[in-house]
Design a protein around this motif. Structure first.
Motif, PDB file in Angstrom:
ATOM      1  N   THR A   1       7.556  33.731  32.243  1.00  0.00           N
ATOM      2  CA  THR A   1       7.076  33.494  33.715  1.00  0.00           C
ATOM      3  C   THR A   1       6.499  32.062  33.996  1.00  0.00           C
ATOM      4  O   THR A   1       6.221  31.500  32.751  1.00  0.00           O
ATOM      5  CB  THR A   1       6.065  34.671  33.664  1.00  0.00           C
ATOM      6  OG1 THR A   1       5.023  34.534  32.805  1.00  0.00           O
ATOM      7  CG2 THR A   1       6.468  36.066  33.645  1.00  0.00           C
TER       8      THR A   1
ATOM      9  N   GLU B   1       5.846  34.466  38.643  1.00  0.00           N
ATOM     10  CA  GLU B   1       7.311  34.337  38.877  1.00  0.00           C
ATOM     11  C   GLU B   1       8.191  34.706  37.599  1.00  0.00           C
ATOM     12  O   GLU B   1       7.775  33.996  36.548  1.00  0.00           O
ATOM     13  CB  GLU B   1       7.964  32.938  39.452  1.00  0.00           C
ATOM     14  CG  GLU B   1       9.347  32.973  39.824  1.00  0.00           C
ATOM     15  CD  GLU B   1       9.710  31.536  40.164  1.00  0.00           C
ATOM     16  OE1 GLU B   1      10.946  31.560  40.722  1.00  0.00           O
ATOM     17  OE2 GLU B   1       9.098  30.593  40.334  1.00  0.00           O
ATOM     18  N   ASP B   2       9.069  35.571  37.826  1.00  0.00           N
ATOM     19  CA  ASP B   2      10.015  36.041  36.416  1.00  0.00           C
ATOM     20  C   ASP B   2      11.016  34.925  36.522  1.00  0.00           C
ATOM     21  O   ASP B   2      11.702  35.170  37.028  1.00  0.00           O
ATOM     22  CB  ASP B   2      10.341  37.365  36.418  1.00  0.00           C
ATOM     23  CG  ASP B   2      11.049  38.194  35.649  1.00  0.00           C
ATOM     24  OD1 ASP B   2      11.842  37.044  34.685  1.00  0.00           O
ATOM     25  OD2 ASP B   2      11.196  39.259  35.186  1.00  0.00           O
ATOM     26  N   LEU B   3      11.185  34.080  35.475  1.00  0.00           N
ATOM     27  CA  LEU B   3      12.104  33.194  35.345  1.00  0.00           C
ATOM     28  C   LEU B   3      13.381  33.725  34.946  1.00  0.00           C
ATOM     29  O   LEU B   3      14.468  33.360  35.191  1.00  0.00           O
ATOM     30  CB  LEU B   3      11.573  32.156  34.384  1.00  0.00           C
ATOM     31  CG  LEU B   3      10.508  31.196  34.913  1.00  0.00           C
ATOM     32  CD1 LEU B   3      10.112  30.153  33.840  1.00  0.00           C
ATOM     33  CD2 LEU B   3      10.485  30.645  36.260  1.00  0.00           C
ATOM     34  N   ASN B   4      13.331  35.007  34.026  1.00  0.00           N
ATOM     35  CA  ASN B   4      14.798  35.763  33.772  1.00  0.00           C
ATOM     36  C   ASN B   4      15.414  36.086  35.018  1.00  0.00           C
ATOM     37  O   ASN B   4      16.325  35.938  34.923  1.00  0.00           O
ATOM     38  CB  ASN B   4      14.291  36.840  32.774  1.00  0.00           C
ATOM     39  CG  ASN B   4      13.424  36.232  31.730  1.00  0.00           C
ATOM     40  OD1 ASN B   4      13.172  35.204  31.217  1.00  0.00           O
ATOM     41  ND2 ASN B   4      13.185  37.514  30.843  1.00  0.00           N
ATOM     42  N   ALA B   5      14.541  36.583  35.982  1.00  0.00           N
ATOM     43  CA  ALA B   5      15.140  37.183  37.127  1.00  0.00           C
ATOM     44  C   ALA B   5      15.738  36.125  38.020  1.00  0.00           C
ATOM     45  O   ALA B   5      16.819  36.197  38.353  1.00  0.00           O
ATOM     46  CB  ALA B   5      13.909  37.758  37.928  1.00  0.00           C
ATOM     47  N   GLN B   6      14.935  34.862  37.924  1.00  0.00           N
ATOM     48  CA  GLN B   6      15.666  34.008  38.841  1.00  0.00           C
ATOM     49  C   GLN B   6      16.925  33.265  38.072  1.00  0.00           C
ATOM     50  O   GLN B   6      17.882  33.035  38.828  1.00  0.00           O
ATOM     51  CB  GLN B   6      14.840  32.703  38.853  1.00  0.00           C
ATOM     52  CG  GLN B   6      13.372  32.726  39.664  1.00  0.00           C
ATOM     53  CD  GLN B   6      13.867  32.928  40.982  1.00  0.00           C
ATOM     54  OE1 GLN B   6      14.776  32.272  41.439  1.00  0.00           O
ATOM     55  NE2 GLN B   6      13.093  33.865  41.880  1.00  0.00           N
ATOM     56  N   MET B   7      17.044  33.238  36.854  1.00  0.00           N
ATOM     57  CA  MET B   7      18.196  32.811  36.252  1.00  0.00           C
ATOM     58  C   MET B   7      19.378  33.850  36.474  1.00  0.00           C
ATOM     59  O   MET B   7      20.571  33.586  36.810  1.00  0.00           O
ATOM     60  CB  MET B   7      18.103  32.663  34.534  1.00  0.00           C
ATOM     61  CG  MET B   7      17.120  31.628  34.281  1.00  0.00           C
ATOM     62  SD  MET B   7      16.825  31.393  32.494  1.00  0.00           S
ATOM     63  CE  MET B   7      18.598  30.987  31.877  1.00  0.00           C
TER      64      MET B   7
ATOM     65  N   ARG C   1      19.507  35.730  39.171  1.00  0.00           N
ATOM     66  CA  ARG C   1      19.848  35.909  40.528  1.00  0.00           C
ATOM     67  C   ARG C   1      20.655  34.374  41.051  1.00  0.00           C
ATOM     68  O   ARG C   1      21.563  34.603  41.758  1.00  0.00           O
ATOM     69  CB  ARG C   1      18.539  35.631  41.289  1.00  0.00           C
ATOM     70  CG  ARG C   1      18.691  35.597  42.721  1.00  0.00           C
ATOM     71  CD  ARG C   1      17.278  35.452  43.516  1.00  0.00           C
ATOM     72  NE  ARG C   1      16.631  36.826  43.385  1.00  0.00           N
ATOM     73  CZ  ARG C   1      15.451  36.851  42.754  1.00  0.00           C
ATOM     74  NH1 ARG C   1      14.807  35.936  42.232  1.00  0.00           N
ATOM     75  NH2 ARG C   1      14.979  38.099  42.821  1.00  0.00           N
ATOM     76  N   LYS C   2      20.372  33.351  40.154  1.00  0.00           N
ATOM     77  CA  LYS C   2      21.537  32.296  40.275  1.00  0.00           C
ATOM     78  C   LYS C   2      22.562  32.275  39.762  1.00  0.00           C
ATOM     79  O   LYS C   2      23.465  31.401  39.617  1.00  0.00           O
ATOM     80  CB  LYS C   2      20.622  30.858  39.835  1.00  0.00           C
ATOM     81  CG  LYS C   2      19.311  30.721  40.937  1.00  0.00           C
ATOM     82  CD  LYS C   2      18.678  29.563  40.416  1.00  0.00           C
ATOM     83  CE  LYS C   2      17.163  29.269  41.244  1.00  0.00           C
ATOM     84  NZ  LYS C   2      17.581  28.959  42.306  1.00  0.00           N
TER      85      LYS C   2
ATOM     86  N   TYR D   1      17.087  43.800  35.837  1.00  0.00           N
ATOM     87  CA  TYR D   1      17.665  42.620  36.387  1.00  0.00           C
ATOM     88  C   TYR D   1      19.006  42.919  37.143  1.00  0.00           C
ATOM     89  O   TYR D   1      19.670  42.333  37.593  1.00  0.00           O
ATOM     90  CB  TYR D   1      17.871  41.634  35.345  1.00  0.00           C
ATOM     91  CG  TYR D   1      16.538  41.063  34.809  1.00  0.00           C
ATOM     92  CD1 TYR D   1      15.472  40.578  35.679  1.00  0.00           C
ATOM     93  CD2 TYR D   1      16.215  41.417  33.469  1.00  0.00           C
ATOM     94  CE1 TYR D   1      14.405  39.935  35.156  1.00  0.00           C
ATOM     95  CE2 TYR D   1      15.203  41.047  32.963  1.00  0.00           C
ATOM     96  CZ  TYR D   1      14.002  40.576  33.849  1.00  0.00           C
ATOM     97  OH  TYR D   1      12.925  39.898  33.402  1.00  0.00           O
TER      98      TYR D   1
ATOM     99  N   GLN E   1      19.372  41.587  40.812  1.00  0.00           N
ATOM    100  CA  GLN E   1      19.575  40.198  40.789  1.00  0.00           C
ATOM    101  C   GLN E   1      20.890  39.804  40.624  1.00  0.00           C
ATOM    102  O   GLN E   1      21.402  39.014  41.284  1.00  0.00           O
ATOM    103  CB  GLN E   1      18.360  39.502  39.898  1.00  0.00           C
ATOM    104  CG  GLN E   1      17.088  39.356  40.413  1.00  0.00           C
ATOM    105  CD  GLN E   1      16.164  40.864  39.761  1.00  0.00           C
ATOM    106  OE1 GLN E   1      16.958  41.603  39.233  1.00  0.00           O
ATOM    107  NE2 GLN E   1      14.927  40.760  40.157  1.00  0.00           N
TER     108      GLN E   1
END
Length: 104
Positions: free
Chosen positions: A41, A45-51, A53-54, A67, A70
């Protein structure tokens, strides 16, 4: 990070020793293979979720469903690994076919 992670820091979770550099990395326990799975995090913000999602990481549904939303977004938007024409094999599928005993 392969998209697999614990749900959130909890009473059983402990910060990873390098957490000060990454803001926070929480892990719960070791897998039978000696691997640690965690949530990285930055603030809230959960950086795993961002990765995921992208389209830069995959949701590992066998470990957690956290996840999947996402990943569905990434698939719908066609980003990262989900771009039209992109081909890949999930790491756990590859490991099952290429490691002794099919370990993931």
């Amino acid at each position: 990070m392969s998209g697999a992670a614990t749900t959130s820091p909890s009473a059983r979770s402990k910060p990873w020793p390098g957490a000060a550099r990454s803001n926070a990395l929480w892990w719960a326990s070791l897998t039978p293979f000696g691997r640690r799975h965690g949530v990285c995090t930055f603030g809230a913000e959960d950086l795993n979720a961002q990765m995921v999602r992208k389209g830069m990481a995959l949701a590992f549904s066998e470990q957690t469903a956290d996840y999947e939303p996402q990943q569905l977004e990434a698939i719908t938007e066609g980003v990262g690994l989900w771009q039209p024409g992109a081909k890949f094999e999930e790491p756990w599928v590859w490991r099952r076919g290429h490691t002794p005993g099919g370990y993931r």
